[in-house]
Enzyme design. Structure first.
Site, PDB file in Angstrom:
ATOM      1  NE  ARG A   4     -81.795  16.129  16.882  1.00  0.00           N
ATOM      2  CZ  ARG A   4     -81.503  17.366  16.511  1.00  0.00           C
ATOM      3  NH1 ARG A   4     -80.375  17.928  16.877  1.00  0.00           N
ATOM      4  NH2 ARG A   4     -82.359  18.063  15.796  1.00  0.00           N
ATOM      5  CG  ASP A   5     -82.320  20.476  18.608  1.00  0.00           C
ATOM      6  OD1 ASP A   5     -81.294  20.865  19.191  1.00  0.00           O
ATOM      7  OD2 ASP A   5     -82.761  21.039  17.593  1.00  0.00           O
ATOM      8  CG  HIS A  59     -85.223  22.769  13.519  1.00  0.00           C
ATOM      9  ND1 HIS A  59     -85.407  21.510  14.043  1.00  0.00           N
ATOM     10  CD2 HIS A  59     -84.200  23.309  14.230  1.00  0.00           C
ATOM     11  CE1 HIS A  59     -84.526  21.297  15.013  1.00  0.00           C
ATOM     12  NE2 HIS A  59     -83.777  22.370  15.151  1.00  0.00           N
ATOM     13  CG  HIS A  93     -82.929  26.335  17.927  1.00  0.00           C
ATOM     14  ND1 HIS A  93     -82.626  25.541  19.012  1.00  0.00           N
ATOM     15  CD2 HIS A  93     -82.799  25.543  16.837  1.00  0.00           C
ATOM     16  CE1 HIS A  93     -82.301  24.326  18.584  1.00  0.00           C
ATOM     17  NE2 HIS A  93     -82.394  24.296  17.270  1.00  0.00           N
ATOM     18  CB  CYS A 110     -76.593  23.084  17.995  1.00  0.00           C
ATOM     19  SG  CYS A 110     -75.285  22.211  17.113  1.00  0.00           S
ATOM     20  CG  ASN A 148     -85.449  22.922  19.270  1.00  0.00           C
ATOM     21  OD1 ASN A 148     -84.580  22.449  19.979  1.00  0.00           O
ATOM     22  ND2 ASN A 148     -85.430  22.831  17.964  1.00  0.00           N
TER      23      ASN A 148
HETATM   24  P1  HMG Z   1     -64.810  12.903  12.239  1.00  0.00           P
HETATM   25  O1  HMG Z   1     -64.000  12.935  13.473  1.00  0.00           O
HETATM   26  O2  HMG Z   1     -64.381  13.728  11.059  1.00  0.00           O
HETATM   27  O3  HMG Z   1     -65.033  11.395  11.756  1.00  0.00           O
HETATM   28  O4  HMG Z   1     -66.282  13.313  12.658  1.00  0.00           O
HETATM   29  P2  HMG Z   1     -64.149  10.491  10.799  1.00  0.00           P
HETATM   30  O5  HMG Z   1     -65.014  10.079   9.675  1.00  0.00           O
HETATM   31  O6  HMG Z   1     -62.833  11.161  10.511  1.00  0.00           O
HETATM   32  O7  HMG Z   1     -63.872   9.222  11.722  1.00  0.00           O
HETATM   33  C1  HMG Z   1     -63.059   9.286  12.908  1.00  0.00           C
HETATM   34  C2  HMG Z   1     -63.433   8.164  13.842  1.00  0.00           C
HETATM   35  O8  HMG Z   1     -64.770   8.373  14.299  1.00  0.00           O
HETATM   36  C3  HMG Z   1     -63.415   6.770  13.212  1.00  0.00           C
HETATM   37  O9  HMG Z   1     -63.039   5.862  14.235  1.00  0.00           O
HETATM   38  C4  HMG Z   1     -64.852   6.533  12.865  1.00  0.00           C
HETATM   39  O10 HMG Z   1     -65.224   5.167  12.835  1.00  0.00           O
HETATM   40  C5  HMG Z   1     -65.567   7.222  14.019  1.00  0.00           C
HETATM   41  P3  HMG Z   1     -61.580   5.212  14.246  1.00  0.00           P
HETATM   42  O11 HMG Z   1     -61.481   4.503  12.913  1.00  0.00           O
HETATM   43  O12 HMG Z   1     -60.645   6.378  14.345  1.00  0.00           O
HETATM   44  O13 HMG Z   1     -61.642   4.342  15.442  1.00  0.00           O
HETATM   45  N1  HMG Z   1     -66.899   7.668  13.606  1.00  0.00           N
HETATM   46  C6  HMG Z   1     -68.049   7.383  14.249  1.00  0.00           C
HETATM   47  N2  HMG Z   1     -68.312   6.701  15.370  1.00  0.00           N
HETATM   48  C7  HMG Z   1     -69.603   6.598  15.735  1.00  0.00           C
HETATM   49  N3  HMG Z   1     -70.622   7.141  15.034  1.00  0.00           N
HETATM   50  C8  HMG Z   1     -70.387   7.824  13.914  1.00  0.00           C
HETATM   51  C9  HMG Z   1     -69.055   7.979  13.496  1.00  0.00           C
HETATM   52  N4  HMG Z   1     -68.499   8.610  12.438  1.00  0.00           N
HETATM   53  C10 HMG Z   1     -67.193   8.408  12.514  1.00  0.00           C
HETATM   54  N5  HMG Z   1     -71.418   8.353  13.229  1.00  0.00           N
HETATM   55  C11 HMG Z   1     -68.654  13.368  12.343  1.00  0.00           C
HETATM   56  C12 HMG Z   1     -67.300  13.495  11.681  1.00  0.00           C
HETATM   57  C13 HMG Z   1     -69.707  13.765  11.331  1.00  0.00           C
HETATM   58  C14 HMG Z   1     -68.861  11.917  12.759  1.00  0.00           C
HETATM   59  C15 HMG Z   1     -68.683  14.284  13.592  1.00  0.00           C
HETATM   60  O14 HMG Z   1     -68.385  15.569  13.171  1.00  0.00           O
HETATM   61  C16 HMG Z   1     -70.003  14.274  14.301  1.00  0.00           C
HETATM   62  O15 HMG Z   1     -70.370  13.304  14.948  1.00  0.00           O
HETATM   63  N6  HMG Z   1     -70.773  15.404  14.232  1.00  0.00           N
HETATM   64  C17 HMG Z   1     -72.094  15.481  14.801  1.00  0.00           C
HETATM   65  C18 HMG Z   1     -72.289  16.777  15.545  1.00  0.00           C
HETATM   66  C19 HMG Z   1     -73.700  16.845  16.070  1.00  0.00           C
HETATM   67  O16 HMG Z   1     -74.316  15.830  16.384  1.00  0.00           O
HETATM   68  N7  HMG Z   1     -74.265  18.075  16.174  1.00  0.00           N
HETATM   69  C20 HMG Z   1     -75.596  18.274  16.673  1.00  0.00           C
HETATM   70  C21 HMG Z   1     -76.654  17.850  15.701  1.00  0.00           C
HETATM   71  S1  HMG Z   1     -76.973  19.051  14.428  1.00  0.00           S
HETATM   72  C22 HMG Z   1     -78.091  20.167  15.134  1.00  0.00           C
HETATM   73  O17 HMG Z   1     -78.326  20.136  16.314  1.00  0.00           O
HETATM   74  C23 HMG Z   1     -78.846  21.123  14.215  1.00  0.00           C
HETATM   75  C24 HMG Z   1     -80.312  20.720  13.985  1.00  0.00           C
HETATM   76  O18 HMG Z   1     -81.024  20.669  15.210  1.00  0.00           O
HETATM   77  C25 HMG Z   1     -80.989  21.722  13.035  1.00  0.00           C
HETATM   78  C26 HMG Z   1     -80.787  23.184  13.449  1.00  0.00           C
HETATM   79  O19 HMG Z   1     -81.076  23.554  14.610  1.00  0.00           O
HETATM   80  O20 HMG Z   1     -80.340  23.942  12.573  1.00  0.00           O
HETATM   81  C27 HMG Z   1     -80.406  19.336  13.327  1.00  0.00           C
HETATM   82 MG    MG Z   2     -81.854  22.345  16.238  1.00  0.00          MG
END
Ligand code: HMG
Ligand code: MG
Length: 299
Positions: free
Chosen positions: A14-15, A207, A209, A240, A249
């Site tokens: 994933r990450d 966690h 990095h 990320c 990481n």
């Molecule tokens: P948004 O654009 O604000 O979503 O994104 P929305 O709620 O306004 O919806 C817009 C459209 O997206 C809609 O479709 C929804 O159905 C669709 P429409 O009606 O227009 O056809 N939609 C989705 N489709 C599929 N799957 C979904 C989903 N949600 C809405 N889940 C959202 C908001 C949160 C979805 C977006 O910002 C997002 O996907 N963010 C994720 C970013 C990400 O994955 N970042 C990396 C992970 S975090 C990380 O790496 C840190 C970590 O490792 C810890 C650390 O290191 O600190 C964990």
């Molecule tokens: Mg991370």
């Protein structure tokens, strides 16, 4: 003294893969997860049900989930940001999910299109529905030691956000150093602050990095504070896409090497790990960032 045993929570699929510019074929991802399970990892985070336009690298989450044993002995959690993500995870048969909050306003905007306060309203129905379905829920909190836009992040702000995520019903809180700026003293102070706020150390995971090469030192500092769950990524893959300057990481192999030296049990077969990471590095077309993988591969 140090803990006798720790749990390594593997985040490579994933990450690690969320940050690769190359799109890895789904069958390669499935094989990667299987190799990690076979190497003895007790838990392997497999993918994310996030918006496919936000993270195209993991747009194949449902296809990958269908190829994995989601009910096997080794949990294969998935990231879920909102109810749409939960619907997709439930449909895929996931049993373990992780929500991911932000300790800072800017990253809540950039990573979740939300903000420091409204993120909780997004997570609340996710956690309550997931618990009602019998799922296990982990929570991440990101930018706990520094934020690329806001700079230093106050410890009390991190504790406040982290506690609220736990209070939603998450079983574990993973404290993220998303951009790898933490140092050992800061790690100790943050863990102490959670303790003073009444959070049992058993509910915390770290966690790290490795952007600044501090991840292993930070893990050692956390061990000294009684932390027993460490997130790590096979071969040190990771980052990320929504956090400028986030790199890989803490490498699982680097962690395992240190734990072996300390006589701390973890259950992971280092040779099998190195082989899995070297195999993945070939698919990605570049050497593994892990010093231990580079030292041990192709001996
Ligand atoms: P948004 O654009 O604000 O979503 O994104 P929305 O709620 O306004 O919806 C817009 C459209 O997206 C809609 O479709 C929804 O159905 C669709 P429409 O009606 O227009 O056809 N939609 C989705 N489709 C599929 N799957 C979904 C989903 N949600 C809405 N889940 C959202 C908001 C949160 C979805 C977006 O910002 C997002 O996907 N963010 C994720 C970013 C990400 O994955 N970042 C990396 C992970 S975090 C990380 O790496 C840190 C970590 O490792 C810890 C650390 O290191 O600190 C964990
Ligand atoms: Mg991370």
């Amino acid at each position: 003294g140090l803990p006798a045993r720790v749990t390594i929570y593997e985040v490579g699929p994933r990450d690690g893969l969320q940050n690769e510019s190359a799109i890895v074929p789904v069958e390669v991802k499935a094989e990667f997860v299987r190799r990690l399970v076979d190497a003895g990892l007790p838990i392997v985070e497999a993918t994310s049900f996030v918006h496919p336009k936000w993270v195209p690298q993991l747009a194949d989450a449902a296809d990958l989930a269908a190829r994995l044993d989601l009910e096997g002995a080794v949990p294969l959690p998935v990231l879920v940001p909102n109810e749409r993500g939960l619907d997709r995870a439930l449909e895929a048969g996931s049993k373990h999910i992780a929500i991911f909050g932000s300790a800072t306003q800017t990253f809540a905007e950039r990573n979740l299109n939300s903000d420091l306060e409204t993120q909780f309203a997004m997570f609340e129905p996710v956690v309550s529905r997931a618990l009602a379905e019998g799922l296990d829920v982990r929570a991440y909190v990101s930018m706990c030691f520094g934020d690329p836009w806001e700079g230093a992040v106050p410890i009390d702000q991190v504790v406040r956000v982290g506690k609220r995520l736990l209070d939603l019903g998450a079983s574990q809180l993973s404290i993220g150093d998303t951009i790898g700026v933490a140092t050992a003293g800061h790690v100790g102070a943050l863990i102490d602050a959670f303790g003073s706020a009444g959070v049992d150390v058993d509910r915390l995971a770290m966690h790290f990095h490795d952007t600044y090469g501090q991840a292993l030192a930070n893990a050692y500092a956390a061990l000294g504070k009684g932390i027993t769950t460490f997130d790590a990524s096979a071969g040190g893959l990771g980052g990320c896409p929504y956090a400028k300057s986030a790199t890989g990481n803490l490498a699982t192999e680097d962690l395992v090497w240190m734990l072996d030296g300390l006589g701390i049990e973890h259950g992971v077969d280092l040779d099998a790990m190195v082989e899995a990471s070297a195999w993945m590095a070939k698919h990605l077309g570049r050497p593994s960032p892990s010093a231990v993988v580079r030292a041990l591969a192709d001996r």
